[in-house]
Scaffold this motif. Sequence first.
Motif, PDB file in Angstrom:
ATOM      1  N   VAL A  44     -78.094 108.656  78.423  1.00  8.84           N
ATOM      2  CA  VAL A  44     -79.325 109.440  78.522  1.00  8.84           C
ATOM      3  C   VAL A  44     -80.038 109.092  79.828  1.00  8.84           C
ATOM      4  O   VAL A  44     -80.289 107.914  80.115  1.00  8.84           O
ATOM      5  N   ALA A  45     -80.353 110.131  80.604  1.00  5.32           N
ATOM      6  CA  ALA A  45     -80.911 109.901  81.938  1.00  5.32           C
ATOM      7  C   ALA A  45     -82.089 110.830  82.198  1.00  5.32           C
ATOM      8  O   ALA A  45     -81.923 112.039  82.338  1.00  5.32           O
ATOM      9  N   SER A  46     -83.280 110.256  82.240  1.00  2.00           N
ATOM     10  CA  SER A  46     -84.481 111.029  82.551  1.00  2.00           C
ATOM     11  C   SER A  46     -85.541 110.097  83.124  1.00  2.00           C
ATOM     12  O   SER A  46     -85.550 108.896  82.825  1.00  2.00           O
ATOM     13  N   LEU A  47     -86.420 110.656  83.927  1.00  2.00           N
ATOM     14  CA  LEU A  47     -87.553 109.888  84.437  1.00  2.00           C
ATOM     15  C   LEU A  47     -88.701 109.879  83.432  1.00  2.00           C
ATOM     16  O   LEU A  47     -89.697 109.182  83.632  1.00  2.00           O
ATOM     17  N   CYS A  48     -88.546 110.652  82.354  1.00  2.00           N
ATOM     18  CA  CYS A  48     -89.585 110.779  81.325  1.00  2.00           C
ATOM     19  C   CYS A  48     -89.256 109.873  80.138  1.00  2.00           C
ATOM     20  O   CYS A  48     -88.197 110.017  79.522  1.00  2.00           O
ATOM     21  N   LYS A  49     -90.163 108.967  79.813  1.00  2.00           N
ATOM     22  CA  LYS A  49     -89.930 108.031  78.711  1.00  2.00           C
ATOM     23  C   LYS A  49     -89.788 108.756  77.375  1.00  2.00           C
ATOM     24  O   LYS A  49     -88.930 108.404  76.553  1.00  2.00           O
ATOM     25  N   ASP A  50     -90.628 109.769  77.128  1.00  2.00           N
ATOM     26  CA  ASP A  50     -90.542 110.502  75.863  1.00  2.00           C
ATOM     27  C   ASP A  50     -89.182 111.173  75.707  1.00  2.00           C
ATOM     28  O   ASP A  50     -88.614 111.202  74.608  1.00  2.00           O
ATOM     29  N   PHE A  51     -88.660 111.726  76.797  1.00  2.00           N
ATOM     30  CA  PHE A  51     -87.331 112.344  76.760  1.00  2.00           C
ATOM     31  C   PHE A  51     -86.289 111.300  76.368  1.00  2.00           C
ATOM     32  O   PHE A  51     -85.471 111.524  75.469  1.00  2.00           O
ATOM     33  N   ASN A  52     -86.323 110.158  77.038  1.00  2.00           N
ATOM     34  CA  ASN A  52     -85.356 109.097  76.740  1.00  2.00           C
ATOM     35  C   ASN A  52     -85.478 108.614  75.299  1.00  2.00           C
ATOM     36  O   ASN A  52     -84.477 108.451  74.595  1.00  2.00           O
ATOM     37  N   ASP A  53     -86.714 108.391  74.850  1.00  2.00           N
ATOM     38  CA  ASP A  53     -86.931 107.875  73.495  1.00  2.00           C
ATOM     39  C   ASP A  53     -86.470 108.872  72.437  1.00  2.00           C
ATOM     40  O   ASP A  53     -85.757 108.511  71.490  1.00  2.00           O
ATOM     41  N   PHE A  54     -86.888 110.125  72.601  1.00  2.00           N
ATOM     42  CA  PHE A  54     -86.591 111.121  71.577  1.00  2.00           C
ATOM     43  C   PHE A  54     -85.099 111.433  71.496  1.00  2.00           C
ATOM     44  O   PHE A  54     -84.490 111.363  70.416  1.00  2.00           O
ATOM     45  N   TRP A  55     -84.497 111.768  72.628  1.00  2.00           N
ATOM     46  CA  TRP A  55     -83.099 112.199  72.585  1.00  2.00           C
ATOM     47  C   TRP A  55     -82.148 111.033  72.332  1.00  2.00           C
ATOM     48  O   TRP A  55     -81.065 111.229  71.757  1.00  2.00           O
ATOM     49  N   SER A  56     -82.538 109.825  72.706  1.00  2.00           N
ATOM     50  CA  SER A  56     -81.745 108.648  72.330  1.00  2.00           C
ATOM     51  C   SER A  56     -81.746 108.489  70.816  1.00  2.00           C
ATOM     52  O   SER A  56     -80.705 108.228  70.198  1.00  2.00           O
ATOM     53  N   ARG A  57     -82.927 108.643  70.209  1.00  2.00           N
ATOM     54  CA  ARG A  57     -83.031 108.533  68.754  1.00  2.00           C
ATOM     55  C   ARG A  57     -82.172 109.590  68.068  1.00  2.00           C
ATOM     56  O   ARG A  57     -81.438 109.291  67.116  1.00  2.00           O
ATOM     57  N   VAL A  58     -82.257 110.825  68.542  1.00  2.00           N
ATOM     58  CA  VAL A  58     -81.493 111.915  67.937  1.00  2.00           C
ATOM     59  C   VAL A  58     -79.991 111.631  68.001  1.00  2.00           C
ATOM     60  O   VAL A  58     -79.270 111.769  67.008  1.00  2.00           O
ATOM     61  N   LYS A  77     -76.678 112.477  89.325  1.00  2.00           N
ATOM     62  CA  LYS A  77     -75.841 113.382  88.529  1.00  2.00           C
ATOM     63  C   LYS A  77     -74.485 113.587  89.204  1.00  2.00           C
ATOM     64  O   LYS A  77     -73.440 113.601  88.539  1.00  2.00           O
ATOM     65  N   ILE A  78     -74.513 113.743  90.520  1.00  2.00           N
ATOM     66  CA  ILE A  78     -73.266 113.958  91.265  1.00  2.00           C
ATOM     67  C   ILE A  78     -72.357 112.743  91.147  1.00  2.00           C
ATOM     68  O   ILE A  78     -71.145 112.863  90.919  1.00  2.00           O
ATOM     69  N   LYS A  79     -72.941 111.554  91.270  1.00  2.00           N
ATOM     70  CA  LYS A  79     -72.142 110.334  91.143  1.00  2.00           C
ATOM     71  C   LYS A  79     -71.552 110.221  89.740  1.00  2.00           C
ATOM     72  O   LYS A  79     -70.392 109.815  89.572  1.00  2.00           O
ATOM     73  N   ALA A  80     -72.349 110.576  88.730  1.00  2.00           N
ATOM     74  CA  ALA A  80     -71.865 110.521  87.351  1.00  2.00           C
ATOM     75  C   ALA A  80     -70.680 111.462  87.157  1.00  2.00           C
ATOM     76  O   ALA A  80     -69.687 111.112  86.505  1.00  2.00           O
ATOM     77  N   THR A  81     -70.782 112.650  87.734  1.00  2.00           N
ATOM     78  CA  THR A  81     -69.690 113.622  87.633  1.00  2.00           C
ATOM     79  C   THR A  81     -68.431 113.095  88.311  1.00  2.00           C
ATOM     80  O   THR A  81     -67.322 113.227  87.780  1.00  2.00           O
ATOM     81  N   ARG A  82     -68.597 112.487  89.476  1.00  2.00           N
ATOM     82  CA  ARG A  82     -67.445 111.926  90.192  1.00  2.00           C
ATOM     83  C   ARG A  82     -66.781 110.805  89.401  1.00  2.00           C
ATOM     84  O   ARG A  82     -65.578 110.578  89.517  1.00  2.00           O
ATOM     85  N   LEU A 115     -69.360 113.900  81.811  1.00  2.00           N
ATOM     86  CA  LEU A 115     -69.647 115.323  81.660  1.00  2.00           C
ATOM     87  C   LEU A 115     -71.159 115.496  81.522  1.00  2.00           C
ATOM     88  O   LEU A 115     -71.773 114.953  80.596  1.00  2.00           O
ATOM     89  N   VAL A 116     -71.767 116.215  82.456  1.00  2.00           N
ATOM     90  CA  VAL A 116     -73.216 116.400  82.454  1.00  2.00           C
ATOM     91  C   VAL A 116     -73.586 117.495  81.449  1.00  2.00           C
ATOM     92  O   VAL A 116     -73.043 118.604  81.495  1.00  2.00           O
ATOM     93  N   VAL A 117     -74.515 117.166  80.536  1.00  2.00           N
ATOM     94  CA  VAL A 117     -74.929 118.110  79.494  1.00  2.00           C
ATOM     95  C   VAL A 117     -76.454 118.139  79.397  1.00  2.00           C
ATOM     96  O   VAL A 117     -77.145 117.257  79.911  1.00  2.00           O
ATOM     97  N   SER A 118     -76.946 119.164  78.708  1.00  2.00           N
ATOM     98  CA  SER A 118     -78.386 119.320  78.508  1.00  2.00           C
ATOM     99  C   SER A 118     -78.731 119.111  77.038  1.00  2.00           C
ATOM    100  O   SER A 118     -77.853 118.942  76.186  1.00  2.00           O
ATOM    101  N   THR A 119     -80.016 119.183  76.725  1.00  2.00           N
ATOM    102  CA  THR A 119     -80.448 119.058  75.328  1.00  2.00           C
ATOM    103  C   THR A 119     -79.918 120.209  74.479  1.00  2.00           C
ATOM    104  O   THR A 119     -79.751 120.061  73.265  1.00  2.00           O
ATOM    105  N   VAL A 120     -79.649 121.344  75.106  1.00  2.00           N
ATOM    106  CA  VAL A 120     -79.079 122.482  74.379  1.00  2.00           C
ATOM    107  C   VAL A 120     -77.720 122.092  73.795  1.00  2.00           C
ATOM    108  O   VAL A 120     -77.378 122.468  72.670  1.00  2.00           O
ATOM    109  N   TRP A 121     -76.960 121.326  74.552  1.00  2.00           N
ATOM    110  CA  TRP A 121     -75.656 120.834  74.076  1.00  2.00           C
ATOM    111  C   TRP A 121     -75.832 119.955  72.843  1.00  2.00           C
ATOM    112  O   TRP A 121     -75.094 120.091  71.858  1.00  2.00           O
ATOM    113  N   VAL A 122     -76.812 119.056  72.882  1.00  2.00           N
ATOM    114  CA  VAL A 122     -77.058 118.174  71.740  1.00  2.00           C
ATOM    115  C   VAL A 122     -77.352 118.994  70.492  1.00  2.00           C
ATOM    116  O   VAL A 122     -76.764 118.775  69.427  1.00  2.00           O
ATOM    117  N   VAL A 123     -78.259 119.958  70.616  1.00  2.00           N
ATOM    118  CA  VAL A 123     -78.665 120.758  69.461  1.00  2.00           C
ATOM    119  C   VAL A 123     -77.492 121.581  68.927  1.00  2.00           C
ATOM    120  O   VAL A 123     -77.278 121.666  67.712  1.00  2.00           O
TER     121      VAL A 123
END
Length: 321
Positions: A228-242, A278-283, A287-295
Amino acid sequence: KQLPPPEHISECSDVSDGYEEEEEVPVVTSPETGLDAVNGVQPELQRTEQESVLARMYIAYEYFGNDGKDSLDQLLGPIPVNAKTLFRNKHFLLSCTVPSKSTEANAKQFSNTPFVKQHIRHQIEAGGGKVYEFFEDVPKNKYKQCKLIAPRPSITAMYVQCLASDIVAVSHEWIIQCCQVLMLVDHKPYALPAGWSFLEKRFIDWGCGRAKDKRATATPFASVCINVASLCKDFNDFWSRVCKLAGGTVRLIKTESDITENLTGYLLTDQEFPEEIKIKATRNGLLVVSTVWVVQCLIMGRVCHPSSNEKLTQIYQEDDY
């Protein structure tokens, strides 16, 4: 058109319906506001009692004009009297939002009865049930006895978390029916779907099984590593929990140095996260995904390949569901 009442009124058969007294389990105090406004979810409505009162007033006037109070009470169902065992040992969460395009197009499948959180809370509490304000408040050992009450499927933070933890969603018509007959009727005819799959263009049942209309499993991220990669703490906390609730192994990515060659799995990120990381992660094979993928994975009950639809790698948009 309302959901049909069950043919036979009976006690539900699951073990959570027993009337034995339970010991109170200490609950971690919730924050003043839950993570219900994080990126990637629909906004929660009627978040406060005041908002719920205003919604009730608006509905009363819209349906019945100036003389709507008594008629609205009939529409929303009675508050049970002397019925403290009706929902005893039952635990509930409430959620509602603006209908999405998919649910609006299929509105006949769901209830037309207005959803007023304050009224539903009063019904449940008068019947001896427990209503939690935030998902974080529900003890893990109560998940099986807990139900999410909602008017229709959605992707609010509450609905997504319940989907990840397999806390089943049930229409508020069930609460109304129970209060009308003063008996706990079978909730199954009132069960809501897991959600709308835009991959298959249909609603997927909450229950798991091999049938095409069911989820494959309630824990689709078992043995899956999600970074999980975001500059937003709420994003990290919520989607990590999910992701953890759905069985996943989660690691937080904060800087470029966190991207190492031994990382595997998926990079769950948002639009604001630095593109070079993101580019380094892909290399490195992530696989880069969004929250839509999680849902979508939660709804389908299986891991969807990001290349199967471009939305799975793009930031959430309101018309995705």
